[in-house]
Design a protein around this motif. Structure first.
Motif, PDB file in Angstrom:
ATOM      1  N   LEU A   9       0.826  -1.208   0.000  1.00 11.23           N
ATOM      2  CA  LEU A   9       0.000   0.000   0.000  1.00 11.23           C
ATOM      3  C   LEU A   9       0.862   1.259   0.000  1.00 11.23           C
ATOM      4  O   LEU A   9       0.476   2.286  -0.577  1.00 11.23           O
ATOM      5  CB  LEU A   9      -0.924  -0.004   1.221  1.00 11.23           C
ATOM      6  CG  LEU A   9      -2.040  -1.062   1.211  1.00 11.23           C
ATOM      7  CD1 LEU A   9      -2.705  -1.141   2.568  1.00 11.23           C
ATOM      8  CD2 LEU A   9      -3.061  -0.757   0.127  1.00 11.23           C
ATOM      9  N   GLN A  10       2.001   1.203   0.633  1.00  9.27           N
ATOM     10  CA  GLN A  10       2.904   2.354   0.654  1.00  9.27           C
ATOM     11  C   GLN A  10       3.530   2.629  -0.711  1.00  9.27           C
ATOM     12  O   GLN A  10       3.833   3.775  -1.047  1.00  9.27           O
ATOM     13  CB  GLN A  10       4.021   2.130   1.672  1.00  9.27           C
ATOM     14  CG  GLN A  10       3.649   2.456   3.117  1.00  9.27           C
ATOM     15  CD  GLN A  10       4.848   2.428   4.017  1.00  9.27           C
ATOM     16  OE1 GLN A  10       5.660   1.499   3.955  1.00  9.27           O
ATOM     17  NE2 GLN A  10       4.995   3.436   4.855  1.00  9.27           N
ATOM     18  N   THR A  11       3.723   1.578  -1.500  1.00 12.45           N
ATOM     19  CA  THR A  11       4.348   1.722  -2.811  1.00 12.45           C
ATOM     20  C   THR A  11       3.499   2.609  -3.716  1.00 12.45           C
ATOM     21  O   THR A  11       2.278   2.465  -3.785  1.00 12.45           O
ATOM     22  CB  THR A  11       4.526   0.336  -3.463  1.00 12.45           C
ATOM     23  OG1 THR A  11       5.314  -0.492  -2.604  1.00 12.45           O
ATOM     24  CG2 THR A  11       5.208   0.468  -4.821  1.00 12.45           C
ATOM     25  N   LEU A  12       4.144   3.529  -4.406  1.00 12.10           N
ATOM     26  CA  LEU A  12       3.416   4.445  -5.287  1.00 12.10           C
ATOM     27  C   LEU A  12       2.855   3.703  -6.489  1.00 12.10           C
ATOM     28  O   LEU A  12       3.561   2.971  -7.178  1.00 12.10           O
ATOM     29  CB  LEU A  12       4.338   5.564  -5.762  1.00 12.10           C
ATOM     30  CG  LEU A  12       4.959   6.469  -4.694  1.00 12.10           C
ATOM     31  CD1 LEU A  12       5.728   7.601  -5.354  1.00 12.10           C
ATOM     32  CD2 LEU A  12       3.908   7.015  -3.758  1.00 12.10           C
ATOM     33  N   SER A  13       1.566   3.932  -6.735  1.00 14.80           N
ATOM     34  CA  SER A  13       0.935   3.356  -7.922  1.00 14.80           C
ATOM     35  C   SER A  13       1.286   4.205  -9.132  1.00 14.80           C
ATOM     36  O   SER A  13       1.837   5.306  -9.014  1.00 14.80           O
ATOM     37  CB  SER A  13      -0.579   3.305  -7.736  1.00 14.80           C
ATOM     38  OG  SER A  13      -1.098   4.626  -7.673  1.00 14.80           O
ATOM     39  N   ALA A  14       0.914   3.705 -10.324  1.00 16.27           N
ATOM     40  CA  ALA A  14       1.175   4.461 -11.553  1.00 16.27           C
ATOM     41  C   ALA A  14       0.446   5.803 -11.518  1.00 16.27           C
ATOM     42  O   ALA A  14       0.998   6.839 -11.936  1.00 16.27           O
ATOM     43  CB  ALA A  14       0.746   3.643 -12.761  1.00 16.27           C
ATOM     44  N   VAL A  15      -0.778   5.804 -11.037  1.00 17.08           N
ATOM     45  CA  VAL A  15      -1.550   7.043 -10.935  1.00 17.08           C
ATOM     46  C   VAL A  15      -0.868   8.005  -9.964  1.00 17.08           C
ATOM     47  O   VAL A  15      -0.763   9.217 -10.226  1.00 17.08           O
ATOM     48  CB  VAL A  15      -2.995   6.755 -10.491  1.00 17.08           C
ATOM     49  CG1 VAL A  15      -3.735   8.055 -10.177  1.00 17.08           C
ATOM     50  CG2 VAL A  15      -3.733   5.971 -11.557  1.00 17.08           C
ATOM     51  N   GLU A  16      -0.387   7.490  -8.847  1.00 19.22           N
ATOM     52  CA  GLU A  16       0.271   8.338  -7.853  1.00 19.22           C
ATOM     53  C   GLU A  16       1.561   8.941  -8.395  1.00 19.22           C
ATOM     54  O   GLU A  16       1.891  10.100  -8.098  1.00 19.22           O
ATOM     55  CB  GLU A  16       0.547   7.544  -6.578  1.00 19.22           C
ATOM     56  CG  GLU A  16      -0.711   7.246  -5.774  1.00 19.22           C
ATOM     57  CD  GLU A  16      -0.440   6.422  -4.539  1.00 19.22           C
ATOM     58  OE1 GLU A  16      -1.014   6.741  -3.475  1.00 19.22           O
ATOM     59  OE2 GLU A  16       0.350   5.454  -4.633  1.00 19.22           O
ATOM     60  N   LEU A  17       2.296   8.180  -9.188  1.00 20.66           N
ATOM     61  CA  LEU A  17       3.526   8.711  -9.787  1.00 20.66           C
ATOM     62  C   LEU A  17       3.204   9.893 -10.704  1.00 20.66           C
ATOM     63  O   LEU A  17       3.928  10.894 -10.717  1.00 20.66           O
ATOM     64  CB  LEU A  17       4.246   7.612 -10.561  1.00 20.66           C
ATOM     65  CG  LEU A  17       4.925   6.525  -9.701  1.00 20.66           C
ATOM     66  CD1 LEU A  17       5.407   5.377 -10.568  1.00 20.66           C
ATOM     67  CD2 LEU A  17       6.096   7.136  -8.918  1.00 20.66           C
ATOM     68  N   GLN A  18       2.111   9.774 -11.467  1.00 24.22           N
ATOM     69  CA  GLN A  18       1.698  10.889 -12.326  1.00 24.22           C
ATOM     70  C   GLN A  18       1.270  12.095 -11.504  1.00 24.22           C
ATOM     71  O   GLN A  18       1.645  13.234 -11.795  1.00 24.22           O
ATOM     72  CB  GLN A  18       0.548  10.446 -13.226  1.00 24.22           C
ATOM     73  CG  GLN A  18       0.901   9.386 -14.254  1.00 24.22           C
ATOM     74  CD  GLN A  18      -0.292   8.989 -15.106  1.00 24.22           C
ATOM     75  OE1 GLN A  18      -1.164   9.807 -15.389  1.00 24.22           O
ATOM     76  NE2 GLN A  18      -0.342   7.732 -15.508  1.00 24.22           N
ATOM     77  N   GLN A  19       0.484  11.836 -10.460  1.00 23.12           N
ATOM     78  CA  GLN A  19      -0.014  12.929  -9.629  1.00 23.12           C
ATOM     79  C   GLN A  19       1.095  13.581  -8.818  1.00 23.12           C
ATOM     80  O   GLN A  19       1.019  14.781  -8.523  1.00 23.12           O
ATOM     81  CB  GLN A  19      -1.125  12.408  -8.701  1.00 23.12           C
ATOM     82  CG  GLN A  19      -2.364  11.968  -9.468  1.00 23.12           C
ATOM     83  CD  GLN A  19      -3.529  11.558  -8.579  1.00 23.12           C
ATOM     84  OE1 GLN A  19      -4.649  11.378  -9.061  1.00 23.12           O
ATOM     85  NE2 GLN A  19      -3.304  11.411  -7.282  1.00 23.12           N
ATOM     86  N   GLN A  20       2.103  12.832  -8.478  1.00 26.52           N
ATOM     87  CA  GLN A  20       3.238  13.403  -7.742  1.00 26.52           C
ATOM     88  C   GLN A  20       3.979  14.428  -8.599  1.00 26.52           C
ATOM     89  O   GLN A  20       4.503  15.425  -8.084  1.00 26.52           O
ATOM     90  CB  GLN A  20       4.187  12.279  -7.322  1.00 26.52           C
ATOM     91  CG  GLN A  20       5.285  12.722  -6.351  1.00 26.52           C
ATOM     92  CD  GLN A  20       6.156  11.570  -5.926  1.00 26.52           C
ATOM     93  OE1 GLN A  20       6.498  10.697  -6.743  1.00 26.52           O
ATOM     94  NE2 GLN A  20       6.540  11.542  -4.653  1.00 26.52           N
ATOM     95  N   GLN A  21       3.972  14.201  -9.896  1.00 26.04           N
ATOM     96  CA  GLN A  21       4.644  15.123 -10.808  1.00 26.04           C
ATOM     97  C   GLN A  21       3.766  16.328 -11.165  1.00 26.04           C
ATOM     98  O   GLN A  21       4.226  17.467 -11.189  1.00 26.04           O
ATOM     99  CB  GLN A  21       5.033  14.375 -12.093  1.00 26.04           C
ATOM    100  CG  GLN A  21       6.071  13.288 -11.893  1.00 26.04           C
ATOM    101  CD  GLN A  21       7.408  13.845 -11.426  1.00 26.04           C
ATOM    102  OE1 GLN A  21       7.858  14.902 -11.891  1.00 26.04           O
ATOM    103  NE2 GLN A  21       8.054  13.145 -10.500  1.00 26.04           N
ATOM    104  N   SER A  22       2.482  16.063 -11.431  1.00 20.94           N
ATOM    105  CA  SER A  22       1.607  17.124 -11.951  1.00 20.94           C
ATOM    106  C   SER A  22       0.766  17.805 -10.878  1.00 20.94           C
ATOM    107  O   SER A  22       0.343  18.955 -11.057  1.00 20.94           O
ATOM    108  CB  SER A  22       0.670  16.535 -13.005  1.00 20.94           C
ATOM    109  OG  SER A  22      -0.242  15.626 -12.403  1.00 20.94           O
TER     110      SER A  22
END
Length: 337
Positions: A9-22
């Motif tokens: 659950l702590q691992t960043l999902s693909a969606v989270e990686l995008q949202q972390q950038q944008s």
């Protein structure tokens, strides 16, 4: 919670990686998940009750971090569990702050939005397809356990505007029963071991019962006569076996007829009727959950007349005590496996 599930659950999902950038929502909810007609009527996006439940009746999802989630509503009952960290939500215009261990119940059609979560924030969403599961169900489960709860939930509460959410704060109690059940649910859901579906159903039943047990009673403003009636109802709840109106009249220094009339006016039923209902509720709990003889249970809860007990029991529950016990006994634990 299982450490591997927590790390996942702590691992960043693909969606989270995008949202972390944008820092913009990149959620994976397609247009088909939006009920266009309901969205137009309510003037806010409405997520339908089909998308998340294509192959299941319950869905557990991690809320994606790093972007604020816009205002929306949904056609299903939702529970937010703050596994770690903090979150700020706005439910029907009210600000709600979640801390670690807090549980937020969101009723069908409630509107809410969520501020962006940070790296160390883990918010878990539990979604129910069954529209019978709602805040009203949580209230009624408790109301069925005592005439006091029934009055507070269904009579006093009706006079005040009902919120479409309930917040259970993690107050640091030793048991943490709701949090423990949530952790077990999440682990079973994500690990998918053998018999996971059966265990999840059992844990959900436990969770609903725990939410009902821990739900705070309505705190609406009451008049002096309502407060006195509530006091009398609480006396019934605690002392139903041997209680009488004469005893309460002496204890609280009120005229017996005055108490009787006040109780009837406020509660909507006579003191005798309320006392009988409480005894029947307690009797049924014993009949369904023990093998104690019905006659013994009858006397234990305060009935001196066996025929009166049987008649009132059948009138209230639609079956005799014996039939009620037989129906329960036929529901074997094995049937759920």
């Amino acid at each position: 919670m299982d450490i591997n599930t927590f790390k996942s659950l702590q691992t960043l999902s693909a969606v989270e990686l995008q949202q972390q950038q944008s820092h913009y929502v990149s959620d994976d909810i397609p247009p088909a998940a939006i009920d266009l007609k309901a969205s137009h009527e309510q003037k806010v996006p409405v997520i339908n009750n089909r998308y998340f439940f294509r192959n299941c009746s319950v869905a557990i999802r991690k809320h994606n971090r790093f972007a604020s989630y816009p205002l929306h509503t949904h056609q299903y009952f939702e529970i937010n569990y703050m596994l770690r960290g903090h979150a700020t939500e706005y439910v029907d215009g009210e600000k709600v702050i979640l801390s670690e261990g807090d549980v937020l119940l969101l009723d069908i059609d409630s509107q809410h939005r969520i501020d962006a979560l940070d790296t160390n924030d883990l918010l878990i969403n539990l979604l129910f397809r069954d529209r019978n599961i709602s805040l009203d169900l949580i209230s009624q489960v408790r109301a069925n356990k005592s005439v006091l709860y029934d009055f507070l939930i269904n009579d006093i509460a009706v006079d005040s505007k009902q919120k479409q959410y309930i917040l259970f704060k993690n107050l640091g109690n030793e048991e943490h029963e709701i949090q423990t059940t949530f952790d077990a649910l999440i682990t079973e859901y994500y690990q998918r071991h053998d018999f996971a579906d059966t265990i999840i159903k059992s844990e959900l039943t436990i969770l609903i019962a725990q939410l009902a047990r821990n739900k705070q009673l309505p705190s609406s403003t009451t008049s002096p006569t309502q407060k006195l009636a509530i006091t009398l109802l609480d006396e019934i709840r605690q002392n139903y076996q041997h209680l009488s109106l004469d005893m309460l009249s002496n204890k609280y220094a009120y005229n017996k007829n005055y108490l009787s009339n006040l109780f009837h006016k406020v509660v909507g039923k006579t003191f005798s009727t309320a006392l009988t209902e409480e005894r029947l509720i307690r009797a049924r709990e014993a009949i369904q959950n023990t093998t104690k003889p019905v006659t013994a249970i009858c006397h234990d809860v305060g009935f001196s007349n066996k025929s009166f007990f049987y008649n009132k029991y059948t009138e209230k529950f639609g079956c005799t005590p014996k039939e009620d016990r037989e129906l329960i006994s036929k529901k074997s634990l094995v049937d759920t496996l």
